[in-house]
Design an enzyme around this catalytic site. Structure first.
Site, PDB file in Angstrom:
ATOM      1  N   HIS A   1       0.843  -1.187   0.000  1.00 31.20           N
ATOM      2  CA  HIS A   1       0.000   0.000   0.000  1.00 31.20           C
ATOM      3  C   HIS A   1       0.883   1.243   0.000  1.00 31.20           C
ATOM      4  CE1 HIS A   1      -2.738   3.054   1.740  1.00 31.20           C
ATOM      5  NE2 HIS A   1      -3.672   2.384   1.081  1.00 31.20           N
TER       6      HIS A   1
ATOM      7  N   THR B   1       1.174   3.673   1.822  1.00 33.20           N
ATOM      8  CA  THR B   1       1.696   4.130   3.114  1.00 33.20           C
ATOM      9  C   THR B   1       2.910   3.343   3.591  1.00 33.20           C
ATOM     10  OG1 THR B   1       0.127   2.679   4.248  1.00 33.20           O
ATOM     11  CG2 THR B   1      -0.550   4.975   3.883  1.00 33.20           C
ATOM     12  N   LYS B   2       3.262   2.280   2.894  1.00 35.00           N
ATOM     13  CA  LYS B   2       4.341   1.411   3.358  1.00 35.00           C
ATOM     14  C   LYS B   2       5.713   1.886   2.884  1.00 35.00           C
ATOM     15  CE  LYS B   2       1.541  -1.405   5.479  1.00 35.00           C
ATOM     16  NZ  LYS B   2       0.284  -0.684   5.299  1.00 35.00           N
ATOM     17  N   VAL B   3       6.768   1.271   3.429  1.00 40.39           N
ATOM     18  CA  VAL B   3       8.149   1.617   3.073  1.00 40.39           C
ATOM     19  C   VAL B   3       8.370   1.483   1.570  1.00 40.39           C
ATOM     20  CG1 VAL B   3      10.556   0.889   3.326  1.00 40.39           C
ATOM     21  CG2 VAL B   3       9.090   1.044   5.338  1.00 40.39           C
TER      22      VAL B   3
END
Length: 365
Positions: free
Chosen positions: A179, A181-183
């Site tokens: 997603h 929002t992930k790293v």
């Protein structure tokens, strides 16, 4: 403003080159060339085999459950809602066991006690909270004792290693979220890493409607494939992921250095690497919690209560084996800003404000 999170922005020139190749080939989905390229590059970078790209991290959990024939599972009450909702949506009979008060991960002792009370569950679904690896060896020991399969929700653990080995290589399957929002992300997306090749091959059929080679139909499946445009984003971002993780890790370490002894911090696995995905603080006093959140918001610094409520409370109709630690933590955990576009000055601004607020609150009380 210091945002809680800012998704990585792909280099538009590189991305456009990939997208043009997709348009020229006319192959937009269904295991296209970029899909195969991203799969191979991720397997090499992460140090894993049998990695299957899927459309999102929630489907990753569901596909893992379906592939491993999981109909019932014990899981953690302290995780993002998707860990539980994926199971319940799949029709998996779900129960909760408590977490370790220091690591915030599923507690092996509590898990063992739960299974000693009720050994009817097929599997354990444990989350590596904020990229902090579970006690995988102890959980494996418990699972072997009670003959359970293990799925790790590894949504937070991109690039994390345990004693030099990818954390994704533990358990029967590990699921990732890509997603935004992930790293590392593909806007939306995810993956499942399977221990066994046969499970990987079965899952690959399942995410393509259950179609076998040619047009033969096997077990009913679903459409969970990752398309070529999303793979293009992943390939673009993967070029710079080492620098991203290095920077995020430095910010995480600075947070810990500045806040150690000031607030309670999550205890990290001593043999694990970092990826700097999130930083959590725990404040037991409700008035002080409110004061810190308000002070941060006043200075245009975002924060978030994470993860609340405890999932066994949100889904109270599901069985639980006692989740008092999770109840306590969810009442006091605050997630602080951390992303690739933050600076060390931003971290100092956040931590200095927290320290100042704690001092002022102590004086006023």
């Amino acid at each position: 403003m210091i945002a809680l999170n800012k998704p990585l922005r792909p280099n538009i020139t590189k991305l456009t080159t990939y997208l043009e190749s997709v348009n020229e080939s006319g192959w937009y989905t269904n295991f296209g060339p970029l899909h195969e390229q991203l799969t191979k590059r991720l397997e090499a970078y992460l140090g894993v085999k049998h990695l299957l790209l899927v459309a999102n991290g929630t489907l990753a959990i569901q596909v893992a459950c379906k592939t491993l024939n999981i109909n019932s599972a014990i899981t953690t009450p302290f995780s993002f809602v998707a860990t539980t909702s994926a199971l319940l949506w799949q029709g998996v009979n779900t129960a909760y066991s408590d977490i370790n008060p220091q690591t915030y991960n599923l507690c092996p002792t509590a898990l063992s006690n739960a299974l000693a009370q009720d050994n009817s569950y097929d599997a354990v679904v444990a989350t590596h909270i904020c990229g902090n690896p579970c006690d995988v060896h102890e959980i494996q020991s418990v699972a072997e004792q009670y003959n359970k399969k293990i799925i790790y929700d590894a949504a937070h653990t991109f690039g994390v290693k345990l004693n030099g080995e990818s954390i994704l290589n533990f358990g029967d399957a590990s699921t990732l979220s890509f997603h935004a929002t992930k790293v590392f992300h593909t806007v939306e997306g995810g993956a499942v890493v399977f221990k066994n090749k046969a499970d990987y091959e079965k899952a690959k059929q399942l995410i393509n409607f259950g179609i076998k080679d040619g047009d033969e139909l096997g077990e009913p499946g679903i459409n969970a494939k990752l398309n070529e445009y999303q793979c293009a984003v992943g390939l673009t971002l993967l070029d710079d992921i080492e620098q991203v993780i290095k920077h995020r890790t430095a910010l995480f370490n600075l947070y810990c250095s500045e806040l150690k002894g000031v607030v309670k911090l999550q205890q990290w696995h001593s043999e694990a690497s970092l990826n700097g995905i999130y930083v959590l603080i725990y404040i037991a006093d409700e008035y002080l919690q409110h004061s810190i959140i308000t002070a941060l918001a006043t200075e245009n610094i975002q924060s978030r209560r994470y993860f609340t409520p405890s999932l066994d409370i949100a889904y109270s109709e599901q069985k639980n084996f006692g989740c008092n630690v999770s109840h306590t933590l969810t009442k006091g955990v605050i997630c602080l800003p951390l992303h690739a576009y933050m600076t060390t000055e931003d971290v100092f601004q956040v931590t200095n404000l927290i320290k100042k607020t704690i001092q002022l609150t102590a004086v006023s009380s």
